[in-house]
Design a protein around this motif. Structure first.
Motif, PDB file in Angstrom:
ATOM      1  N   ASN A   1      15.963  -4.607 -10.904  1.00 53.58           N
ATOM      2  CA  ASN A   1      14.737  -3.864 -10.629  1.00 53.58           C
ATOM      3  C   ASN A   1      14.631  -3.680  -9.120  1.00 53.58           C
ATOM      4  N   ASP A   2      15.057  -2.523  -8.632  1.00 53.79           N
ATOM      5  CA  ASP A   2      15.097  -2.267  -7.196  1.00 53.79           C
ATOM      6  C   ASP A   2      13.710  -2.266  -6.562  1.00 53.79           C
ATOM      7  N   LYS A   3      12.688  -2.057  -7.372  1.00 58.30           N
ATOM      8  CA  LYS A   3      11.315  -1.993  -6.847  1.00 58.30           C
ATOM      9  C   LYS A   3      10.829  -3.353  -6.370  1.00 58.30           C
ATOM     10  N   PHE A   4      11.360  -4.428  -6.964  1.00 57.09           N
ATOM     11  CA  PHE A   4      10.866  -5.772  -6.670  1.00 57.09           C
ATOM     12  C   PHE A   4      11.966  -6.616  -6.044  1.00 57.09           C
ATOM     13  N   GLY A   5      12.165  -6.403  -4.757  1.00 57.07           N
ATOM     14  CA  GLY A   5      13.124  -7.174  -3.987  1.00 57.07           C
ATOM     15  C   GLY A   5      12.462  -7.800  -2.782  1.00 57.07           C
ATOM     16  N   PRO A   6      13.246  -8.330  -1.845  1.00 58.34           N
ATOM     17  CA  PRO A   6      12.678  -8.988  -0.661  1.00 58.34           C
ATOM     18  C   PRO A   6      11.687  -8.104   0.083  1.00 58.34           C
ATOM     19  N   PHE A   7      10.547  -8.677   0.432  1.00 54.38           N
ATOM     20  CA  PHE A   7       9.486  -8.027   1.209  1.00 54.38           C
ATOM     21  C   PHE A   7       8.863  -6.836   0.477  1.00 54.38           C
ATOM     22  N   SER A   8       8.944  -6.822  -0.840  1.00 48.11           N
ATOM     23  CA  SER A   8       8.331  -5.728  -1.601  1.00 48.11           C
ATOM     24  C   SER A   8       6.826  -5.900  -1.755  1.00 48.11           C
ATOM     25  N   GLY A   9       6.305  -7.060  -1.404  1.00 50.00           N
ATOM     26  CA  GLY A   9       4.872  -7.286  -1.445  1.00 50.00           C
ATOM     27  C   GLY A   9       4.506  -8.470  -0.588  1.00 50.00           C
ATOM     28  N   ILE A  10       3.258  -8.512  -0.152  1.00 49.78           N
ATOM     29  CA  ILE A  10       2.734  -9.657   0.589  1.00 49.78           C
ATOM     30  C   ILE A  10       1.651 -10.326  -0.239  1.00 49.78           C
ATOM     31  N   ALA A  11       1.788 -11.631  -0.437  1.00 48.40           N
ATOM     32  CA  ALA A  11       0.772 -12.417  -1.128  1.00 48.40           C
ATOM     33  C   ALA A  11      -0.171 -13.002  -0.084  1.00 48.40           C
ATOM     34  N   LEU A  12      -1.469 -12.786  -0.291  1.00 43.52           N
ATOM     35  CA  LEU A  12      -2.510 -13.314   0.591  1.00 43.52           C
ATOM     36  C   LEU A  12      -3.408 -14.178  -0.286  1.00 43.52           C
TER      37      LEU A  12
ATOM     38  N   PHE B   1       0.799  -1.224   0.000  1.00 34.65           N
ATOM     39  CA  PHE B   1       0.000   0.000   0.000  1.00 34.65           C
ATOM     40  C   PHE B   1       0.830   1.272   0.000  1.00 34.65           C
ATOM     41  N   THR B   2       2.167   1.141   0.031  1.00 28.56           N
ATOM     42  CA  THR B   2       3.028   2.327  -0.025  1.00 28.56           C
ATOM     43  C   THR B   2       3.352   2.732  -1.455  1.00 28.56           C
ATOM     44  N   GLY B   3       2.837   2.001  -2.430  1.00 26.57           N
ATOM     45  CA  GLY B   3       3.165   2.301  -3.819  1.00 26.57           C
ATOM     46  C   GLY B   3       4.598   1.980  -4.172  1.00 26.57           C
ATOM     47  N   GLY B   4       5.203   1.069  -3.438  1.00 24.33           N
ATOM     48  CA  GLY B   4       6.586   0.677  -3.696  1.00 24.33           C
ATOM     49  C   GLY B   4       7.615   1.586  -3.058  1.00 24.33           C
ATOM     50  N   LYS B   5       7.177   2.583  -2.313  1.00 24.18           N
ATOM     51  CA  LYS B   5       8.124   3.492  -1.646  1.00 24.18           C
ATOM     52  C   LYS B   5       8.827   2.809  -0.477  1.00 24.18           C
TER      53      LYS B   5
END
Length: 337
Positions: free
Chosen positions: A291-302, A183-187
């Motif tokens: 791609n620095d935006k998509f690294g460890p803990f960049s998103g949670i899968a539910l 929800f941070t928009g990748g920030k």
């Protein structure tokens, strides 16, 4: 309103379908892998991207993405999660399925539903249907399976996914959406997000994440999310959540099962489903090179789904579909901002 756009420079059959509700919430879905590529919420400051994804088919098929393949936004099948050693027995006959994750089957095999081109049909201003025919013997899965997935974005800021399937032979089945949220928009990463899950148990697994057949109580443990807590609170102990929570739906009743909240954006997502389980994966192993935006803990899968390895666990329900049956489930993600 649903608009259709090109999504590939080389394959004209792959399209992007853009659903926008009256509030300005916008979901983008491609018929490649039935992937939810984007979901934007109209905040006062910006249109905030809240899922992980790419802008073209070529990005999803690139070597750097597939090397440590995180399945961004895809519909997974025929069987989501893991099957022990890729082996099942149906009517006394042993079947060897693909082993694409060490010695186990993961998320449908080498070429699951996430890499197929689906047929698309716009049903209304808010509903998109994606359909797939998986032929008998597809990756050694038995039976001709027909799958329909409907995405609906309503004016209550709720994205619903409806799953249905039939098969002319008994076959393992477990469908899910592998969408990652941030929800941070990748920030920032997702470790400051707060999660609440209405669940008292998780499925106990071994070190390879294969179920033992037992359930583990979560009360007062590091796995307990009955009260909302930040993901980073116990992450140093857990290292990474990748666990299937047992829901109180019993795989039949649609009910609210979880919340995800991020304080700075003031975005809350309520998850309702009639699936029996919720796989929580905090994304420690996301790694898209360069791609620095998509690294460890960049998103949670539910991932709302049924239980992993269910065909091999006599006390797990919902592992198989039989001829004449209709597999039906739904999941709803409602956003408050």
């Amino acid at each position: 309103m649903i608009q259709t756009q090109a999504f590939s420079q080389t394959n004209p059959t792959v399209k992007l379908f853009v659903i926008t509700n009256k509030n300005g919430v916008c979901a983008k879905i491609t018929n490649y892998g039935a992937i939810l590529t984007s979901l934007k919420l109209p905040l006062k400051s910006e249109d905030r991207e809240v899922v992980l994804g790419f802008d073209s088919l070529e990005d999803y098929q690139s070597e750097v993405y597939l090397k440590d393949y995180p399945y961004f936004g895809a519909i997974i099948g025929r069987f989501a999660n893991r099957i022990n050693q890729g082996k099942v027995t149906i009517a006394g006959k042993g079947i060897q399925l693909p082993t694409n994750h060490g010695k186990h089957l993961l998320h449908g095999g080498h070429s699951g539903f996430d890499k197929q081109i689906w047929e698309a049909e716009i049903l209304s201003e808010s509903k998109l249907q994606l359909s797939l025919h998986s032929k008998d013997g597809d990756q050694n899965f038995p039976g001709n399976m027909k799958i329909n997935v409907i995405y609906e974005l309503n004016n209550d800021n709720e994205l619903a996914i409806y799953y249905s399937a039939t098969c002319d032979k008994t076959c393992p089945i477990n469908l899910t959406s592998h969408t990652y949220f941030n929800f941070t928009g990748g920030k920032e990463n997702i470790l400051n997000h707060e999660l609440q899950i209405d669940s008292d148990k998780i499925i106990e697994t071994n070190y390879e994440l294969i179920p033992t057949g037992n359930f583990a109580e979560v009360k007062n443990s590091t796995y307990d999310f009955n009260s909302k807590k930040k993901l980073n609170r116990d992450i140093a102990i857990i290292e990474n959540y990748d666990d299937c929570y047992v829901l109180k739906t019993e795989g039949e009743t649609l009910m609210k099962v979880a919340e995800l909240y991020e304080e700075k954006s003031n975005i809350r997502m309520d998850i309702s489903t009639d699936f029996a389980g919720l796989q929580v994966y905090t994304g420690k192993f996301i790694n898209v090179e360069r791609n620095d935006k998509f690294g460890p803990f960049s998103g949670i899968a539910l991932e709302t789904q049924d239980f992993p390895d269910a065909p091999n666990q006599t006390n797990f329900p919902h592992g198989l579909i039989h001829p004449g049956e209709v597999y039906e489930h739904q999941t709803r993600y409602q956003f408050h901002f």
